[in-house]
Design an enzyme around this catalytic site. Structure first.
Site, PDB file in Angstrom:
ATOM      1  N   GLU B  29      48.702  36.267  29.881  1.00 59.53           N
ATOM      2  CA  GLU B  29      48.808  37.411  30.789  1.00 59.53           C
ATOM      3  C   GLU B  29      49.934  37.178  31.785  1.00 59.53           C
ATOM      4  O   GLU B  29      49.991  36.107  32.406  1.00 59.53           O
ATOM      5  CB  GLU B  29      47.489  37.578  31.567  1.00 59.53           C
ATOM      6  CG  GLU B  29      46.318  37.931  30.680  1.00 59.53           C
ATOM      7  CD  GLU B  29      44.990  37.511  31.295  1.00 59.53           C
ATOM      8  OE1 GLU B  29      44.920  37.269  32.507  1.00 59.53           O
ATOM      9  OE2 GLU B  29      44.011  37.416  30.544  1.00 59.53           O
ATOM     10  N   LEU B  58      44.766  41.787  28.746  1.00 57.36           N
ATOM     11  CA  LEU B  58      43.930  40.933  29.593  1.00 57.36           C
ATOM     12  C   LEU B  58      42.629  40.630  28.847  1.00 57.36           C
ATOM     13  O   LEU B  58      41.665  41.392  28.922  1.00 57.36           O
ATOM     14  CB  LEU B  58      43.646  41.685  30.906  1.00 57.36           C
ATOM     15  CG  LEU B  58      43.201  40.900  32.138  1.00 57.36           C
ATOM     16  CD1 LEU B  58      43.198  41.824  33.341  1.00 57.36           C
ATOM     17  CD2 LEU B  58      41.850  40.250  31.978  1.00 57.36           C
ATOM     18  N   ALA B  59      42.621  39.549  28.086  1.00 57.49           N
ATOM     19  CA  ALA B  59      41.459  39.219  27.252  1.00 57.49           C
ATOM     20  C   ALA B  59      41.604  37.770  26.799  1.00 57.49           C
ATOM     21  O   ALA B  59      42.348  37.476  25.855  1.00 57.49           O
ATOM     22  CB  ALA B  59      41.378  40.167  26.055  1.00 57.49           C
ATOM     23  N   GLU B  60      40.893  36.874  27.474  1.00 58.03           N
ATOM     24  CA  GLU B  60      41.124  35.441  27.252  1.00 58.03           C
ATOM     25  C   GLU B  60      40.720  34.962  25.869  1.00 58.03           C
ATOM     26  O   GLU B  60      41.357  34.063  25.312  1.00 58.03           O
ATOM     27  CB  GLU B  60      40.399  34.611  28.316  1.00 58.03           C
ATOM     28  CG  GLU B  60      41.035  34.666  29.698  1.00 58.03           C
ATOM     29  CD  GLU B  60      40.688  35.918  30.488  1.00 58.03           C
ATOM     30  OE1 GLU B  60      39.842  36.701  30.020  1.00 58.03           O
ATOM     31  OE2 GLU B  60      41.264  36.119  31.568  1.00 58.03           O
ATOM     32  N   GLN B  82      45.355  32.293  32.920  1.00 62.34           N
ATOM     33  CA  GLN B  82      45.936  32.470  34.254  1.00 62.34           C
ATOM     34  C   GLN B  82      45.333  31.512  35.286  1.00 62.34           C
ATOM     35  O   GLN B  82      46.040  30.988  36.138  1.00 62.34           O
ATOM     36  CB  GLN B  82      45.742  33.914  34.679  1.00 62.34           C
ATOM     37  CG  GLN B  82      46.674  34.299  35.786  1.00 62.34           C
ATOM     38  CD  GLN B  82      46.949  35.786  35.758  1.00 62.34           C
ATOM     39  OE1 GLN B  82      46.142  36.575  36.234  1.00 62.34           O
ATOM     40  NE2 GLN B  82      48.065  36.192  35.199  1.00 62.34           N
ATOM     41  N   PHE B  83      44.041  31.309  35.196  1.00 61.39           N
ATOM     42  CA  PHE B  83      43.333  30.309  36.008  1.00 61.39           C
ATOM     43  C   PHE B  83      42.331  29.616  35.084  1.00 61.39           C
ATOM     44  O   PHE B  83      41.743  30.272  34.218  1.00 61.39           O
ATOM     45  CB  PHE B  83      42.572  30.964  37.171  1.00 61.39           C
ATOM     46  CG  PHE B  83      43.466  31.412  38.302  1.00 61.39           C
ATOM     47  CD1 PHE B  83      43.669  30.615  39.423  1.00 61.39           C
ATOM     48  CD2 PHE B  83      44.114  32.640  38.239  1.00 61.39           C
ATOM     49  CE1 PHE B  83      44.492  31.038  40.454  1.00 61.39           C
ATOM     50  CE2 PHE B  83      44.944  33.065  39.269  1.00 61.39           C
ATOM     51  CZ  PHE B  83      45.142  32.258  40.379  1.00 61.39           C
ATOM     52  N   ASP B  85      39.480  28.823  35.728  1.00 62.74           N
ATOM     53  CA  ASP B  85      38.197  29.491  35.930  1.00 62.74           C
ATOM     54  C   ASP B  85      37.971  30.612  34.907  1.00 62.74           C
ATOM     55  O   ASP B  85      36.840  30.976  34.625  1.00 62.74           O
ATOM     56  CB  ASP B  85      38.146  30.113  37.329  1.00 62.74           C
ATOM     57  CG  ASP B  85      38.600  29.137  38.397  1.00 62.74           C
ATOM     58  OD1 ASP B  85      37.778  28.729  39.217  1.00 62.74           O
ATOM     59  OD2 ASP B  85      39.797  28.767  38.401  1.00 62.74           O
ATOM     60  N   ILE B  87      38.870  30.657  31.771  1.00 66.25           N
ATOM     61  CA  ILE B  87      38.904  30.192  30.383  1.00 66.25           C
ATOM     62  C   ILE B  87      37.546  30.410  29.703  1.00 66.25           C
ATOM     63  O   ILE B  87      37.446  30.379  28.483  1.00 66.25           O
ATOM     64  CB  ILE B  87      39.303  28.691  30.337  1.00 66.25           C
ATOM     65  CG1 ILE B  87      39.936  28.329  28.987  1.00 66.25           C
ATOM     66  CG2 ILE B  87      38.110  27.781  30.628  1.00 66.25           C
ATOM     67  CD1 ILE B  87      40.551  26.933  28.967  1.00 66.25           C
ATOM     68  N   PRO B  89      35.552  32.942  28.912  1.00 70.15           N
ATOM     69  CA  PRO B  89      35.384  33.840  27.762  1.00 70.15           C
ATOM     70  C   PRO B  89      36.000  33.283  26.471  1.00 70.15           C
ATOM     71  O   PRO B  89      35.683  33.755  25.386  1.00 70.15           O
ATOM     72  CB  PRO B  89      36.129  35.117  28.194  1.00 70.15           C
ATOM     73  CG  PRO B  89      36.193  35.044  29.676  1.00 70.15           C
ATOM     74  CD  PRO B  89      36.264  33.587  30.024  1.00 70.15           C
ATOM     75  N   HIS B 129      38.839  30.598  41.775  1.00 70.69           N
ATOM     76  CA  HIS B 129      40.247  30.226  41.590  1.00 70.69           C
ATOM     77  C   HIS B 129      40.461  28.774  42.010  1.00 70.69           C
ATOM     78  O   HIS B 129      41.550  28.389  42.387  1.00 70.69           O
ATOM     79  CB  HIS B 129      41.179  31.127  42.416  1.00 70.69           C
ATOM     80  CG  HIS B 129      41.117  32.576  42.063  1.00 70.69           C
ATOM     81  ND1 HIS B 129      40.097  33.402  42.489  1.00 70.69           N
ATOM     82  CD2 HIS B 129      41.943  33.358  41.332  1.00 70.69           C
ATOM     83  CE1 HIS B 129      40.308  34.631  42.033  1.00 70.69           C
ATOM     84  NE2 HIS B 129      41.423  34.629  41.328  1.00 70.69           N
TER      85      HIS B 129
END
Lengths: 327, 328
Positions: B29, B58-60, B82-83, B85, B87, B89, B129
Site C-alpha cells: 500500500e 488495501l488488503a494485507e 504498512q505497519f 500491527d 500483518i 490479516p 502502530h
C-alpha cells in the site's frame, strides 16, 4: 451440426473428456471402498463435479496455463496429466506421491511440472496465489493464464474477495471458477449466501460473471474458453460459477444424512452430468454399448494396477521428516 | 563511506537488488507514487516504474498472498506491510502458505518472498502502530525472521533476505528509521541470515537482544563502562528465528550472567526461547538467574506519553538492569 462441434470440440476431444470424467468417478468410488476397507485413512470426494472439472480443464491450454485446483478437483488434475497411479500413491501416502511425497492428505494437489500450484487445507488461500501467478504472467509478458477453483462456501472467505478485487484492479489474466455443489459440508447454499447467484459477486469487482450448468460439459467449456480469451486479450479476470450437486458426503468422515434427505440426493443423482454426457455421446454415435463396456473395463484395469502398485510402494522414510523445511 | 540513515539503507538495499535482478519487485500500500508512508520506497517508482513498484488495494492478505503466488512463479517479491500491527490479516497466508509451501510439496515448490514491516514503539503510535509481532511467527519452521539493529546491518541483511530462497519476515524498527545513522560501505555487503553478531566484547555480563534495543544496550554499556568499569558482552541476534543457538550459548557461558532484552511483551517472547536455550545448555555455567527486561504484559503500548514511557524499554531501564545484574 452437433453441439460439441459448434463450440470447436472434436469428436475425439469429447470422447477423451468423457473418459477422464468417468475415470475420476470410478477412481473416487474405489477410494470409498478402500477407505471403508481400512486401507486408506481419508478421502474427499469429487462425485457430481467431474464433468465440469474436465470440461474446464479442456478449455485451458494444458501444459502452458497455470492452475490452482481445490480439493475436489480429481477431474481437473487427471485432465492436466496427473495419473491414476499418482492419485493412488497420494491416497496411500507413499513416498512417490508427486503431490507431496505422502505429507499431505488426499485432495491436496500440486505439481510444478504440470504448473499446478500446491494447495493447503485452509480454504481459498489459493485465490490470491492464482492472482499472483496472473500478475507474474503479465509482468513477464507470458501468454499463459491462471485458473483457480473453489467451492461456493469459500466465496465467503476474505481471500476470495481480496484476490478477486486485486485481479480486477490490475486486469490480470485469471479465471476464478466456483464449483457450486450446494453444500459447504452441512451448510446449504441459502445459509451461505444471500445473493441469487455466486456470479453476482463479480459485479462488485468490476469483472465478468457467468453462471452455467455444471452438468453440461459444453456450457462449462464454452464459458471457460471465452473467459480465457478475455484473459489472453488483456481484458482481465472472470468469475465463472458452475452449478452441480455434491453426490457424496463431504468426506469419508462425514454423514450427509444428518443434514439432508436421501430423497434429495436421489433426485440429484438422476441429474448427474456423467449420465447426460454418456447419453449425448450415444445419441451422436460417439459411444456404443460395446465401446462403453471396453472403456469401463480399461478404467477398472488401470485402477486395479494403480492400486496394486501404490499399496506395495514404499512409505516415506522417517529420516526424511526434516527435509524440505528450508532449501 | 557515505553516512546513511536506517531507512535510507533499506531503500538502497531494495534499489540495488532491483537493479541486479529484474525478477525483484515491490508490492504494497502506498509504495508507488507516494514512496511509502515512511518513504522506504522513495524514488523506486520513478526509477523502475509502476510495473515493478506496485500500489496494491488495501488488503494485507492479498499483498502477502499475491506475493506468494508470484514467488511460486519464480519472481522475487518484496511485500510491504504498512505497519507490523496490520500483518494480522495476512497471518494465514504467511503461516499456512509461505512457511509450509516447500515442506508440503516435498521440495517441489518454494516461496522466495520477503515481507517487510515497520514494528516497535516510542513514536506515539499507540496500541496499533507500536507493536512487536515477531513472536507470533517465531515457532513456524519454514519462516525466517530478521530484525536489523543499524543502517549497515539493515542494508546487508535486507539484501540477504531478498536473495534467500525461502520466505523471510523483515521487521524494521520505525523509530530507528531516522534515529540511527552510520557509515555504510559502498561496496556490496550481504550479511548472512541465521548468524548473530558480537557487537561488544566484555567479561562481566552478557546482554542478548535485537533490533533497536541493540542501539540502546550499546549506549548503556558504554555508560556503564565509563562510570563503573563494567565490561559488557553484547550479542545482536539479528535473526530471531531460527535462532543462532551456538552464538547464544557461547555468549552466555562467557560471563555467566545474562540479561535478555526485548521491546515486546515478556511472556512467550523471543527472549523466552533464548532463555530456554541457555537454561538447557548453560545451567552450570551461570552465576546468576537469567534476567529478562521486556515490555509489560499489557495488550500494547498506549498513546499518552506518560503511559508510553512507562511501557517502553529504553536506555535508562537497560542501564539499570545491567547494573543490577553486574552487582548480583
Amino acid at each position: 451440426m452437433t453441439k460439441h462441434k459448434e463450440i470447436g470440440l472434436s469428436d475425439q476431444a469429447v470422447v477423451d473428456m468423457y473418459r477422464i470424467a468417468l475415470t475420476a468417478r470410478r477412481l473416487d468410488e474405489r477410494m470409498w471402498l478402500l477407505n471403508r476397507a481400512g486401507k486408506i485413512p481419508f478421502l474427499v470426494s469429487c462425485q457430481g463435479q467431474e464433468v465440469q472439472q474436465v470440461a474446464a480443464a479442456f478449455a485451458l491450454e494444458r501444459g502452458k496455463d497455470y492452475t490452482a485446483p481445490y480439493y475436489r478437483d480429481v477431474g481437473v488434475v487427471l485432465a492436466l496429466g496427473m495419473s491414476v497411479q499418482d492419485l493412488m500413491l497420494q491416497a496411500y501416502a507413499k513416498a512417490e506421491d508427486p503431490n507431496s511425497g505422502g505429507r499431505q492428505m488426499p485432495g491436496h494437489f500440486g505439481s510444478k511440472k504440470l504448473k499446478m500450484l500446491s494447495g493447503s487445507s485452509p480454504v481459498t488461500t489459493q485465490v490470491p496465489h492464482a492472482v499472483g501467478i496472473g500478475l507474474a504472467c503479465k509482468m513477464r509478458g507470458e501468454d499463459a493464464i491462471s485458473f483457480v477453483t473453489l467451492g461456493e462456501g469459500s466465496t465467503n472467505q476474505g481471500d476470495f474477495h481480496e484476490g478477486a478485487n486485486f485481479a480486477a484492479v490490475h486486469k490480470l489474466p485469471v479465471i476464478i471458477m466456483v464449483e457450486n455443489n450446494q453444500y459447504a459440508i452441512s451448510i446449504s447454499l441459502k445459509q451461505q449466501v444471500a445473493c441469487e447467484k455466486i456470479s453476482d459477486r463479480a459485479v462488485g469487482y468490476g469483472m465478468v460473471g457467468e453462471t452455467v450448468d455444471g452438468n453440461d460439459p459444453f456450457a462449462v467449456y464454452q464459458a471457460i474458453k471465452t473467459a480465457s480469451q478475455r484473459a489472453r486479450n488483456g481484458e482481465g479476470p472472470s468469475l465463472v460459477e458452475a452449478i452441480s450437486y455434491r453426490l457424496t458426503p463431504h468426506s469419508s468422515d462425514d454423514d450427509d444424512l444428518t443434514y439432508r434427505t436421501a430423497e434429495e440426493v436421489r433426485e440429484a443423482k438422476a441429474k448427474d452430468g456423467l449420465l447426460s454426457f454418456k447419453k449425448y455421446l450415444k445419441e451422436n454415435n460417439l459411444l456404443s454399448d460395446k465401446k462403453e463396456e471396453e472403456l469401463e473395463a480399461a478404467i477398472k484395469k488401470e485402477i486395479d494396477l494403480a492400486n496394486e502398485y501404490a499399496e506395495a510402494a514404499p512409505s516415506p522414510d522417517p529420516d526424511t521428516l526434516y527435509q524440505g523445511v528450508y532449501q | 563511506m557515505p553516512v546513511l540513515s536506517y531507512i535510507e539503507a533499506i531503500t538502497a538495499a531494495m534499489d540495488e537488488e532491483m537493479e541486479r535482478d529484474d525478477r525483484v519487485f515491490i508490492l504494497g500500500e502506498d509504495v508507488g507514487k507516494r514512496g511509502g508512508v515512511f518513504r522506504a520506497t522513495d524514488g523506486l517508482y520513478n526509477k523502475y516504474g509502476a510495473e515493478r513498484v506496485i500500489d496494491t488495494p488495501l488488503a494485507e492478505s492479498a499483498i502477502a498472498g499475491v506475493g506468494i503466488g508470484a514467488a511460486m512463479y519464480g519472481l522475487i517479491p518484496i511485500a510491504e506491510m504498512q505497519f507490523a500491527d496490520f500483518i494480522l490479516p495476512a497471518v494465514n497466508q504467511i503461516i499456512s502458505e509461505a512457511a509450509k509451501l516447500r515442506y508440503r510439496s516435498n521440495n517441489d515448490w518454494s516461496c522466495p518472498i520477503t515481507i517487510r514491516a515497520p514494528y516497535g514503539g516510542g513514536i506515539h503510535g499507540a496500541l496499533y502502530h507500536s507493536q512487536s509481532v515477531e513472536a507470533i511467527f517465531a515457532n513456524q519452521p519454514g519462516l525466517k525472521i530478521v530484525m536489523p539493529s543499524s543502517p549497515r546491518e539493515a542494508k546487508g541483511l535486507l539484501k540477504a533476505a531478498i536473495r534467500d530462497p525461502d520466505p523471510v519476515l523483515f521487521f524494521e524498527h520505525k523509530r530507528a528509521y531516522r534515529l540511527l545513522k552510520e557509515e555504510v560501505p559502498i561496496e556490496e555487503e550481504v550479511i548472512e541470515i541465521g548468524k548473530a553478531n558480537q557487537v561488544r566484547a566484555g567479561d562481566d555480563i552478557t546482554v542478548i537482544t535485537y533490533g533497536l534495543c541493540v542501539h540502546f544496550a550499546k549506549e548503556a554499556a558504554q555508560q556503564l563502562n565509563d562510570e563503573h568499569g563494567i565490561e559488557v558482552e553484547l550479542l545482536d541476534l539479528r535473526t530471531v528465528y531460527p535462532l543462532d543457538q551456538q552464538a547464544i550459548v557461547h555468549a552466555a557461558k562467557k560471563t555467566g550472567k545474562v540479561l535478555l532484552i526485548t521491546e515486546d511483551n515478556k511472556e512467550g517472547s523471543i527472549i523466552s526461547e533464548v532463555s530456554a536455550i541457555i537454561g538447557e545448555q548453560c545451567l552450570f555455567d551461570l552465576d546468576a538467574p537469567i534476567k529478562r527486561l521486556a515490555g509489560p504484559d499489557v495488550p500494547a503500548m498506549p498513546y499518552a506519553s506518560s503511559l508510553e514511557k512507562a511501557f517502553i524499554v529504553n536506555q535508562d531501564k537497560i542501564k539499570q538492569a545491567m547494573l543490577e545484574l553486574a552487582q548480583f
